[in-house]
Design a protein around this motif. Structure first.
Motif, PDB file in Angstrom:
ATOM      1  N   ARG A  33     -28.892  -0.563  58.673  1.00  0.00           N
ATOM      2  CA  ARG A  33     -29.753  -0.110  57.572  1.00  0.00           C
ATOM      3  C   ARG A  33     -31.171  -0.642  57.803  1.00  0.00           C
ATOM      4  O   ARG A  33     -31.436  -1.844  57.686  1.00  0.00           O
ATOM      5  CB  ARG A  33     -29.192  -0.601  56.237  1.00  0.00           C
ATOM      6  N   THR A  34     -32.076   0.286  58.119  1.00  0.00           N
ATOM      7  CA  THR A  34     -33.484  -0.058  58.358  1.00  0.00           C
ATOM      8  C   THR A  34     -34.384   0.960  57.644  1.00  0.00           C
ATOM      9  O   THR A  34     -35.212   1.613  58.281  1.00  0.00           O
ATOM     10  CB  THR A  34     -33.793  -0.069  59.866  1.00  0.00           C
ATOM     11  N   GLU A 206     -37.346 -18.045  58.968  1.00  0.00           N
ATOM     12  CA  GLU A 206     -38.527 -17.759  59.780  1.00  0.00           C
ATOM     13  C   GLU A 206     -39.193 -16.436  59.453  1.00  0.00           C
ATOM     14  O   GLU A 206     -40.425 -16.350  59.336  1.00  0.00           O
ATOM     15  CB  GLU A 206     -38.136 -17.775  61.256  1.00  0.00           C
ATOM     16  N   THR A 207     -38.394 -15.380  59.326  1.00  0.00           N
ATOM     17  CA  THR A 207     -38.964 -14.044  59.168  1.00  0.00           C
ATOM     18  C   THR A 207     -39.780 -13.904  57.885  1.00  0.00           C
ATOM     19  O   THR A 207     -40.936 -13.449  57.937  1.00  0.00           O
ATOM     20  CB  THR A 207     -37.849 -12.990  59.258  1.00  0.00           C
ATOM     21  N   ILE A 303     -35.655  -8.290  58.926  1.00  0.00           N
ATOM     22  CA  ILE A 303     -36.995  -7.875  59.343  1.00  0.00           C
ATOM     23  C   ILE A 303     -37.409  -6.621  58.584  1.00  0.00           C
ATOM     24  O   ILE A 303     -38.532  -6.500  58.090  1.00  0.00           O
ATOM     25  CB  ILE A 303     -37.046  -7.645  60.869  1.00  0.00           C
ATOM     26  N   ASP A 304     -36.485  -5.678  58.462  1.00  0.00           N
ATOM     27  CA  ASP A 304     -36.782  -4.436  57.756  1.00  0.00           C
ATOM     28  C   ASP A 304     -37.184  -4.717  56.304  1.00  0.00           C
ATOM     29  O   ASP A 304     -38.141  -4.122  55.789  1.00  0.00           O
ATOM     30  CB  ASP A 304     -35.556  -3.519  57.795  1.00  0.00           C
ATOM     31  N   ASP A 305     -36.487  -5.609  55.644  1.00  0.00           N
ATOM     32  CA  ASP A 305     -36.841  -5.950  54.266  1.00  0.00           C
ATOM     33  C   ASP A 305     -38.225  -6.586  54.177  1.00  0.00           C
ATOM     34  O   ASP A 305     -38.965  -6.366  53.211  1.00  0.00           O
ATOM     35  CB  ASP A 305     -35.795  -6.890  53.665  1.00  0.00           C
ATOM     36  N   GLN A 306     -38.583  -7.356  55.183  1.00  0.00           N
ATOM     37  CA  GLN A 306     -39.910  -7.963  55.194  1.00  0.00           C
ATOM     38  C   GLN A 306     -40.997  -6.927  55.487  1.00  0.00           C
ATOM     39  O   GLN A 306     -42.124  -7.037  55.002  1.00  0.00           O
ATOM     40  CB  GLN A 306     -39.960  -9.109  56.204  1.00  0.00           C
ATOM     41  N   ILE A 307     -40.659  -5.914  56.279  1.00  0.00           N
ATOM     42  CA  ILE A 307     -41.590  -4.806  56.493  1.00  0.00           C
ATOM     43  C   ILE A 307     -41.895  -4.134  55.153  1.00  0.00           C
ATOM     44  O   ILE A 307     -43.037  -3.750  54.871  1.00  0.00           O
ATOM     45  CB  ILE A 307     -41.013  -3.789  57.492  1.00  0.00           C
TER      46      ILE A 307
END
Length: 529
Positions: A33-34, A206-207, A303-307
């Motif tokens: 899921r991205t 980290e992310t 990472i996708d959620d942070q995007i």
């Protein structure tokens, strides 16, 4: 750059570490899921044939940062210094008043010997840029602190300590390790614990931390132009994710390994050496893949959620209207495909990377949401950044080509029809010693077209794959008598490429064109009777 194209002001250059091209929903993965990276693809162009110039972090990134092939910049592997003689993206941007900074990883190894030789003071601003590959180290952190290592002068570890995560190495002990039911620390360096949650809260991992630091930088810049390299360390190992991402996927979400028994029957000696490496023998086991890959996928979704957070921030500040957004990776991860772990060889799961570019200008409206199958390379990003900001890419230095023609629906102008990637196995004793190769004869160079992949290896037969009939690269035709003509043709392409490297980096092509006229005006009459 087209005369009608208004320049942009900024570039947000996002790179994930060790992210495969096919581990995004928009690239066809059936389970991951991205949605927010997919949304970037819907707003821009997703390049389906983007290739790196080195299959390890260091070489790949140095090519991306310099816009030059590995042969040209010389930083051929991790921890090989990037010569102070090389110009990087930051060097090309500085004269135009554009601030070039990094949040996260670069893997730049400073050329301290060259700095001393030239009298460069690394404590000054110019010297600091040289030591960090042209990036202002706003929040540089290459990560990978081994257990037991005392981490000092590191902002992320200081941040963790400020949040109550004490110790000499909170990066390892909390952000990249779990706690077993027996009360013992389970190090993330041991993949058997990958399914357990990291000891750090999600918001402190980290992310998210690096995402917040990127937003800090953009806020501080205000209306001043910038290029920010937001470089996430994940999903690179240690394969450890904080809750809830550690349990977001399970073994049922793991795709079957892309491998055949035929690959092990009589492999190329270099391929055999890499298959015998510990990461490869480990990832050849189903229990390892079923434990590690769900966590790898969870790290990608994080990472996708942070995007998502980052894109909302850009919209709220209006920076989405004047900023070129790039999302890519430095290389892939075998994850058990081809009986391999880690990276370093040239299968597409390693050298092909995700590349999504969002250009907010009206000239890009005609390509939004498109998947472009043109062959492009990571060295094409630096000239793309420069041309998008309205600056002419210096052709005497840059070996890539600006992607603006593909972004602005002028595909007919794109001429590139092959990609090149280089590596060395000099640093891998399990590969080099059985072959008996000296360290200076361990070079490997890949040439990839749409039809063929050819790998030249010093002193040994080449490798060859028919990408039309064998797109998963299971059958090596490097010794096939029926394909001698193809190997000769691909070797010729490699030689032509080698002969065309930039040799006059100190003078522009325009300067060369006017050289004879300048000689005559100066009164230099050579050969006159």
């Amino acid at each position: 750059m087209s005369q009608q194209t208004k320049p942009l002001r900024n570039v947000l250059f996002i790179m994930a570490d060790q992210l495969r091209w096919d581990y995004l929903a928009c690239a066809g993965h059936p389970h991951i899921r991205t949605p927010h990276i997919d949304a970037l693809a819907a707003r821009g162009v997703r390049f389906t044939n983007a290739f790196v110039q080195g299959p390890v972090c260091g070489a790949s990134r140095m090519s991306t940062y310099t816009g030059r092939y590995v042969t040209s910049h010389g930083s051929a592997w991790n921890f090989v210094p990037l010569s102070v003689a090389q110009k990087t993206l930051g060097d090309h941007l500085q004269p135009h008043g554009v601030r070039c900074a990094v949040v996260g990883k670069t893997h730049v190894e400073a050329d301290t010997e060259g700095a001393v030789r030239l009298g460069i003071n690394p404590d000054t601003d110019p010297g600091r840029l040289v030591m960090h590959g042209g990036f202002e180290p706003y929040e540089r952190d290459d990560g990978i602190w081994p257990p037991g290592f005392k981490v000092e002068d590191n902002r992320y570890c200081d941040y963790l300590r400020s949040q109550g995560y004490s110790g000499d190495n909170p990066w390892h002990d909390f952000a990249n390790s779990s706690m077993g039911e027996d009360g013992k620390l389970h190090s993330g360096w041991q993949m058997r614990w990958a399914a357990e949650s990291a000891r750090v809260a999600q918001e402190h991992s980290e992310t998210p931390y690096m995402t917040r630091r990127a937003m800090d930088f953009i806020t501080e810049q205000g209306e001043q132009p910038w290029v920010l390299h937001l470089s996430y360390i994940k999903p690179h190992w240690p394969y450890v994710a904080p809750a809830p991402y550690h349990a977001m996927y399970g073994p049922e979400d793991v795709q079957p390994a892309q491998k055949t028994q035929g690959e092990k029957a009589d492999p190329h000696p270099v391929y055999r050496g890499f298959m015998n490496n510990t990461p490869s023998t480990t990832f050849s086991r189903d229990e390892v893949r079923e434990t590690v890959i769900p966590t790898y996928m969870g790290l990608i979704t994080q990472i996708d959620d942070q995007i998502c957070q980052l894109m909302e921030f850009l919209r709220e500040t209006g920076r989405d209207q004047d900023t070129l957004i790039v999302f890519t990776s430095d290389h892939g991860d075998y994850l058990g495909d081809h009986w391999m772990g880690e990276k370093e060889l040239f299968h597409d799961v390693i050298v092909k990377v995700p590349m999504i570019i969002v250009d907010p200008r009206p000239q890009a409206d005609g390509t939004r949401g498109q998947a472009c199958d043109a062959i492009v390379e990571s060295i094409d990003l630096a000239p793309t950044f420069l041309s998008s900001l309205g600056h002419m890419p210096p052709r005497e230095w840059l070996e890539g080509e600006s992607l603006e023609s593909l972004l602005h629906d002028r595909q007919g102008e794109w001429q590139k029809d092959m990609a090149v990637c280089e590596n060395t196995f000099a640093f891998r004793d399990s590969v080099r010693l059985p072959i008996g190769a000296p360290v200076d004869r361990c070079n490997m160079t890949m040439v990839r077209t749409n039809e063929w992949k050819y790998v030249h290896i010093d002193g040994l037969r080449p490798m060859l794959f028919d990408l039309v009939n064998d797109p998963q690269e299971f059958q090596d035709l490097g010794a096939s008598p029926d394909h001698a003509g193809v190997r000769e043709q691909m070797q010729r392409r490699l030689l032509d490429w080698l002969f065309c490297r930039r040799r006059t980096i100190g003078i522009t092509p325009e300067g060369i064109q006017t050289w004879n006229t300048r000689e005559l005006k100066a009164g230099i009459d050579i050969g006159v009777w």
